[in-house]
Design a protein around this motif. Structure first.
Motif, PDB file in Angstrom:
ATOM      1  N   ALA A 116       0.826  -1.212   0.000  1.00 54.15           N
ATOM      2  CA  ALA A 116       0.000   0.000   0.000  1.00 54.15           C
ATOM      3  C   ALA A 116       0.858   1.258   0.000  1.00 54.15           C
ATOM      4  N   ALA A 117       2.003   1.219   0.691  1.00 56.69           N
ATOM      5  CA  ALA A 117       2.901   2.378   0.719  1.00 56.69           C
ATOM      6  C   ALA A 117       3.462   2.665  -0.665  1.00 56.69           C
ATOM      7  N   ILE A 118       3.850   1.625  -1.394  1.00 59.21           N
ATOM      8  CA  ILE A 118       4.359   1.805  -2.759  1.00 59.21           C
ATOM      9  C   ILE A 118       3.255   2.361  -3.661  1.00 59.21           C
ATOM     10  N   ASN A 119       2.039   1.831  -3.533  1.00 57.04           N
ATOM     11  CA  ASN A 119       0.936   2.300  -4.367  1.00 57.04           C
ATOM     12  C   ASN A 119       0.580   3.750  -4.074  1.00 57.04           C
ATOM     13  N   ALA A 120       0.555   4.120  -2.793  1.00 61.36           N
ATOM     14  CA  ALA A 120       0.260   5.503  -2.427  1.00 61.36           C
ATOM     15  C   ALA A 120       1.348   6.445  -2.935  1.00 61.36           C
ATOM     16  N   THR A 121       2.600   6.000  -2.876  1.00 61.36           N
ATOM     17  CA  THR A 121       3.714   6.839  -3.331  1.00 61.36           C
ATOM     18  C   THR A 121       3.637   7.088  -4.833  1.00 61.36           C
ATOM     19  N   THR A 122       3.335   6.053  -5.606  1.00 63.20           N
ATOM     20  CA  THR A 122       3.181   6.238  -7.053  1.00 63.20           C
ATOM     21  C   THR A 122       2.138   7.302  -7.359  1.00 63.20           C
ATOM     22  N   LEU A 123       0.988   7.206  -6.720  1.00 67.24           N
ATOM     23  CA  LEU A 123      -0.099   8.155  -6.981  1.00 67.24           C
ATOM     24  C   LEU A 123       0.280   9.564  -6.534  1.00 67.24           C
ATOM     25  N   ALA A 124       0.973   9.690  -5.400  1.00 65.44           N
ATOM     26  CA  ALA A 124       1.368  11.012  -4.915  1.00 65.44           C
ATOM     27  C   ALA A 124       2.408  11.651  -5.837  1.00 65.44           C
ATOM     28  N   LEU A 125       3.345  10.855  -6.345  1.00 60.77           N
ATOM     29  CA  LEU A 125       4.349  11.375  -7.274  1.00 60.77           C
ATOM     30  C   LEU A 125       3.694  11.852  -8.570  1.00 60.77           C
ATOM     31  N   ILE A 126       2.721  11.100  -9.055  1.00 59.68           N
ATOM     32  CA  ILE A 126       1.988  11.520 -10.254  1.00 59.68           C
ATOM     33  C   ILE A 126       1.238  12.805  -9.974  1.00 59.68           C
ATOM     34  N   ASP A 127       0.605  12.895  -8.800  1.00 60.92           N
ATOM     35  CA  ASP A 127      -0.137  14.098  -8.433  1.00 60.92           C
ATOM     36  C   ASP A 127       0.786  15.310  -8.335  1.00 60.92           C
ATOM     37  N   ALA A 128       2.044  15.083  -7.933  1.00 62.10           N
ATOM     38  CA  ALA A 128       3.025  16.174  -7.805  1.00 62.10           C
ATOM     39  C   ALA A 128       3.664  16.539  -9.141  1.00 62.10           C
ATOM     40  N   GLY A 129       3.408  15.733 -10.165  1.00 60.29           N
ATOM     41  CA  GLY A 129       4.019  16.003 -11.466  1.00 60.29           C
ATOM     42  C   GLY A 129       5.471  15.594 -11.550  1.00 60.29           C
ATOM     43  N   ILE A 130       5.912  14.694 -10.668  1.00 62.66           N
ATOM     44  CA  ILE A 130       7.291  14.209 -10.714  1.00 62.66           C
ATOM     45  C   ILE A 130       7.414  13.213 -11.874  1.00 62.66           C
ATOM     46  N   PRO A 131       8.376  13.406 -12.784  1.00 59.46           N
ATOM     47  CA  PRO A 131       8.490  12.492 -13.932  1.00 59.46           C
ATOM     48  C   PRO A 131       8.938  11.095 -13.501  1.00 59.46           C
ATOM     49  N   LEU A 132       8.212  10.088 -13.983  1.00 59.67           N
ATOM     50  CA  LEU A 132       8.498   8.694 -13.656  1.00 59.67           C
ATOM     51  C   LEU A 132       8.806   7.900 -14.917  1.00 59.67           C
ATOM     52  N   ARG A 133       9.621   6.885 -14.740  1.00 61.80           N
ATOM     53  CA  ARG A 133       9.919   5.978 -15.844  1.00 61.80           C
ATOM     54  C   ARG A 133       8.670   5.182 -16.221  1.00 61.80           C
ATOM     55  N   ALA A 134       7.877   4.841 -15.206  1.00 63.37           N
ATOM     56  CA  ALA A 134       6.660   4.059 -15.416  1.00 63.37           C
ATOM     57  C   ALA A 134       5.792   4.167 -14.172  1.00 63.37           C
TER      58      ALA A 134
END
Length: 225
Positions: A116-134
């Motif tokens: 759940a921590a990994i899933n929440a982090t992915t969504l928060a990074l997307i919400d912040a506009g942080i560029p992700l590889r995937a």
């Protein structure tokens, strides 16, 4: 062996998430699976302290807080899981000499907290506009005392298990996991079965997360019009 909540072995708990609910952060998300709920807030890219500065990429800092008490050794494992996963997935080379700070808070812990921590982090990074590889999502399986395997265990199920396995996968459709953590006693066949079961659960979780992000973008677009 029947599960206390009557789920099938391959059935994950009901998922829920809220994006952008925190103020004074650049992005946030609360991800819940059944009675497990994790809140993540992201700051960045922001100025970094000199001793943490990296000339070729952003410095990734993770702080994990349990729902009760002070962090334990097990909580440090979760913190390391989030850090090791997203140090590879964040495109830090686009923001050298900066800091991306990830703050993870367990609101309620009832098993599968690291996933759940990994899933929440992915969504928060997307919400912040942080560029992700995937886009990355995770799931947990356990091998029970009768050697049956179940996905997304509650804390009660995890406490009585012979082994616990958490896998994170990206949406790039590769068979190489972004994160693996296996603890306890298990055979190679049991490990492979957990791998396959977690991959199937991650596919469902990624579809849910994708829908949540698209819904927030649509809502913001309609508000701007």
């Amino acid at each position: 062996m029947a599960r206390p909540d009557r789920r099938d072995p391959t059935q994950i708990r009901a998922l829920h998430c809220v994006l952008g609910q925190l103020n004074r952060v650049d992005g946030s998300a609360q991800f819940s699976a059944g009675d497990t709920s994790v809140l993540c807030g992201v700051y960045g890219p922001v100025d970094v302290k000199l001793y943490d500065e990296k000339l070729d990429r952003a410095h990734i800092e993770v702080k994990f807080r349990p729902d009760i008490g002070v962090p334990t050794t097990k909580d440090k494992w979760v913190e390391d899981a989030v850090r090791s996963t997203f140090e590879r997935e964040i495109l830090g080379q686009l923001h050298p000499r900066t800091l991306v700070q990830i703050n993870v808070q367990v609101c309620q812990g009832d098993g599968s907290v690291d996933a759940a921590a990994i899933n929440a982090t992915t969504l928060a990074l997307i919400d912040a506009g942080i560029p992700l590889r995937a886009m990355v999502a995770a799931a947990t399986c356990v091998v029970r005392s009768d050697h049956s395997i179940i996905v997304d265990p509650t804390q009660e199920e995890a406490d009585s298990a012979l082994s616990t396995h958490t896998f994170a996968f990206s949406n790039l459709q590769t068979n190489s996991p972004a994160y693996v953590d296996s603890r306890g006693e298990f055979s190679i066949d049991e490990y492979n079965a957990c791998y396959d079961m977690c991959m199937a659960a991650v596919d469902r979780t990624l579809a849910f997360m994708r829908t949540a992000v698209e819904g927030k973008i649509l809502k913001e677009t309609q508000t701007a019009l």
